[in-house]
Design a protein around this motif. Structure first.
Motif, mmCIF file in Angstrom:
data_model
loop_
_atom_site.group_PDB
_atom_site.id
_atom_site.type_symbol
_atom_site.label_atom_id
_atom_site.label_comp_id
_atom_site.label_asym_id
_atom_site.label_seq_id
_atom_site.Cartn_x
_atom_site.Cartn_y
_atom_site.Cartn_z
ATOM 1 N N HIS A 72 0.979 -1.160 -0.151
ATOM 2 C CA HIS A 72 0.055 0.043 -0.075
ATOM 3 C C HIS A 72 0.990 1.171 -0.002
ATOM 4 N N ARG A 73 0.291 2.354 -0.097
ATOM 5 C CA ARG A 73 1.013 3.459 -0.307
ATOM 6 C C ARG A 73 1.263 4.364 1.024
ATOM 7 N N PHE A 74 0.982 3.737 1.983
ATOM 8 C CA PHE A 74 1.309 4.460 3.362
ATOM 9 C C PHE A 74 2.263 3.695 4.319
ATOM 10 N N MET A 75 2.810 4.190 5.151
ATOM 11 C CA MET A 75 3.845 3.475 6.112
ATOM 12 C C MET A 75 3.195 2.487 7.038
ATOM 13 N N GLU A 76 3.748 1.478 7.382
ATOM 14 C CA GLU A 76 2.873 0.488 8.321
ATOM 15 C C GLU A 76 3.862 0.157 9.383
ATOM 16 N N ILE A 77 3.381 0.463 10.729
ATOM 17 C CA ILE A 77 4.079 -0.216 11.792
ATOM 18 C C ILE A 77 3.440 -1.362 12.509
ATOM 19 N N CYS A 102 7.954 -3.339 14.008
ATOM 20 C CA CYS A 102 8.556 -3.446 12.724
ATOM 21 C C CYS A 102 7.887 -2.214 12.019
ATOM 22 N N ILE A 103 8.825 -1.551 11.324
ATOM 23 C CA ILE A 103 8.406 -0.322 10.494
ATOM 24 C C ILE A 103 8.584 -0.752 9.114
ATOM 25 N N MET A 104 7.788 -0.630 8.166
ATOM 26 C CA MET A 104 7.885 -0.828 6.869
ATOM 27 C C MET A 104 7.699 0.348 6.052
ATOM 28 N N PRO A 105 8.384 0.900 4.917
ATOM 29 C CA PRO A 105 8.069 1.771 4.064
ATOM 30 C C PRO A 105 6.677 1.597 3.239
ATOM 31 N N PRO A 106 5.991 2.616 2.547
ATOM 32 C CA PRO A 106 5.071 2.289 1.463
ATOM 33 C C PRO A 106 5.766 1.433 0.523
ATOM 34 N N LEU A 107 4.723 0.819 -0.158
ATOM 35 C CA LEU A 107 4.860 0.041 -1.507
ATOM 36 C C LEU A 107 5.916 -1.320 -1.173
ATOM 37 N N VAL A 108 6.034 -1.628 -0.020
ATOM 38 C CA VAL A 108 6.744 -2.704 0.520
ATOM 39 C C VAL A 108 5.856 -4.049 0.524
ATOM 40 N N PHE A 109 6.137 -5.196 -0.081
ATOM 41 C CA PHE A 109 5.207 -6.110 -0.091
ATOM 42 C C PHE A 109 5.454 -6.923 1.061
ATOM 43 N N HIS A 110 4.436 -7.355 1.749
ATOM 44 C CA HIS A 110 4.559 -7.934 3.095
ATOM 45 C C HIS A 110 3.386 -8.896 3.551
ATOM 46 N N SER A 111 3.284 -9.758 4.436
ATOM 47 C CA SER A 111 2.297 -10.663 4.800
ATOM 48 C C SER A 111 2.660 -10.970 6.254
ATOM 49 N N MET A 112 1.506 -10.748 7.264
ATOM 50 C CA MET A 112 1.816 -11.212 8.662
ATOM 51 C C MET A 112 0.584 -12.097 9.116
ATOM 52 N N ASP A 113 1.143 -12.964 10.002
ATOM 53 C CA ASP A 113 0.435 -14.144 10.373
ATOM 54 C C ASP A 113 0.861 -14.694 11.832
ATOM 55 N N ILE A 114 -0.141 -15.088 12.619
ATOM 56 C CA ILE A 114 0.205 -15.509 14.023
ATOM 57 C C ILE A 114 0.903 -17.061 13.575
ATOM 58 N N ILE A 115 1.966 -17.428 14.335
ATOM 59 C CA ILE A 115 2.600 -18.602 14.021
ATOM 60 C C ILE A 115 1.842 -19.855 14.313
ATOM 61 N N GLN A 116 1.126 -19.934 15.505
ATOM 62 C CA GLN A 116 0.244 -21.013 16.010
ATOM 63 C C GLN A 116 -0.943 -20.836 15.256
ATOM 64 N N ARG A 117 -1.102 -22.465 14.870
ATOM 65 C CA ARG A 117 -2.503 -22.520 13.969
ATOM 66 C C ARG A 117 -3.602 -22.770 14.568
ATOM 67 N N ASP A 118 -3.368 -23.202 15.866
ATOM 68 C CA ASP A 118 -4.830 -23.775 16.667
ATOM 69 C C ASP A 118 -5.641 -22.575 17.058
ATOM 70 N N ILE A 119 -6.857 -22.761 17.007
ATOM 71 C CA ILE A 119 -7.970 -21.726 17.188
ATOM 72 C C ILE A 119 -7.688 -20.898 18.836
ATOM 73 N N GLU A 120 -7.142 -21.585 19.722
ATOM 74 C CA GLU A 120 -7.122 -21.048 21.243
ATOM 75 C C GLU A 120 -5.961 -20.106 21.196
ATOM 76 N N ILE A 238 5.223 -1.029 -10.708
ATOM 77 C CA ILE A 238 3.818 -1.371 -9.978
ATOM 78 C C ILE A 238 2.891 -0.381 -10.242
ATOM 79 N N GLY A 239 3.346 0.895 -9.881
ATOM 80 C CA GLY A 239 2.212 2.159 -9.995
ATOM 81 C C GLY A 239 1.738 2.225 -11.365
#
Length: 334
Positions: A72-77, A102-120, A238-239
């Motif tokens: 996206h075109r904004f910074m993400e923390i 973690c601080i990421m500049p705009p237009l950086v491709f990323h994906s975040m997820d919880i490591i544990q897979r179980d629901i609880e 990409i733009g």
């Protein structure tokens, strides 16, 4: 106005959206039970609608959303309140624990997820995303005595960043709630009227946030390696694709940026994790979703505006991605 305690309780309690996503996530797990976290990269979207004209906003991490490789075109923390997360940024994996930032500049491709897979375990994992408009970066991040970090921020503000991210490993998890308060009050102060930058509450909250991050007793700072290739040129590519998604071809991209066909293809795959055709298809379908949600245009007109030669081709592509027809999507979005 929401109090900080109410804000934290809201983050810890399952939202209606998360409740809806639980069965979707369980189905996703069955389909990907043998995948590694690297294999989770599955999609791309470029939504700037989180911010609009606001300087910044926060959003809690949806614990049951399926991982989504995007930019996206904004910074993400990213800030971890509790639990263990994995952040994949431009193909580089970072494991994040309580208190990490973690601080990421705009237009950086990323994906975040919880490591544990179980629901609880996922129910007890909390993270906050702070989105900052590029025009407010210098207000939130005044210059510091740390030259490397100041250079990193200044480059982002000028659109010249050649690093993927800055990572702060927390050595004092006790600061978790204090950092969360800074993010919370920053968001609520971002709309206040100011006479000058130094009079802004956001400015002072930003300074407090930086002071905590750059305190060696609290955090260890590290930067990613440089981008593979020239970051400004790949962001421009990409733009260009996003602006010309209706008719653009890979040949057009290569010609526009004076690259060979094969190098342009390799560069796009390197930066986004997706081939040109998949990237273009996802951009077109995202645009179609916006039109279905926010206009009364016919499905046939939307298909044409999004670059599809036939409505049938649009239907097939849309259903393959979203598991429903465009008309059903429009009805559900209401």
């Amino acid at each position: 106005m929401t109090s900080f305690r109410e804000y934290i309780e809201r983050i810890k309690n399952l939202s209606e959206q998360e409740k809806i996503h639980i069965p979707i996530y369980e189905k996703y797990l069955k389909e990907h039970e043998d995948d590694s976290k690297s294999d989770y990269i599955s999609d791309i979207f470029v939504p700037d609608r989180f911010l609009g004209q606001k300087k910044l906003t926060t959003m809690s991490h949806n614990r049951f959303s399926t991982p989504n490789y995007h930019s996206h075109r904004f910074m993400e923390i990213n800030y971890i309140l509790e639990g263990d997360f994995i952040n994949i940024i431009e193909g580089q994996e970072i494991v994040m624990h309580k208190g990490d930032i973690c601080i990421m500049p705009p237009l950086v491709f990323h994906s975040m997820d919880i490591i544990q897979r179980d629901i609880e375990s996922r129910k007890n994992s909390y993270a906050i995303h702070l989105f900052i408009n590029v025009h407010a970066i210098k207000e939130f991040f005044p210059d510091t005595s740390n030259e490397s970090f100041t250079r990193f921020i200044n480059n982002i503000a000028r659109g010249e960043s050649h690093r993927k991210f800055a990572f702060f490993r927390c050595s004092d998890p006790g600061v978790s709630e204090w950092i969360a308060k800074l993010l919370f009050y920053s968001t609520h102060s971002a709309g206040t009227e100011i006479k000058s930058e130094e009079d802004s509450l956001l400015f002072h909250l930003g300074r407090a946030f930086i002071a905590e991050m750059l305190n060696p007793k609290r955090y260890t700072l590290s930067f990613s390696t440089s981008f593979t290739g020239n970051s400004s040129s790949t962001n421009d590519i990409i733009g260009y694709i996003s602006e010309n998604f209706k008719t653009v071809t890979l040949e057009d991209v290569a010609l526009k940026f004076n690259y060979s066909f094969s190098y342009a293809s390799k560069l796009i795959k390197q930066r986004t994790g997706l081939g040109f055709s998949k990237l273009l298809s996802n951009i077109r379908l995202e645009r179609a979703c916006d039109l279905l949600k926010h206009t009364d245009q016919s499905v046939q007109d939307i298909a044409s505006k999004c670059g599809y030669n036939t409505t049938e081709h649009f239907h097939r592509s849309f259903k393959a991605k979203y598991r429903m027809t465009p008309s059903s999507y429009r009805e559900n979005s209401k």
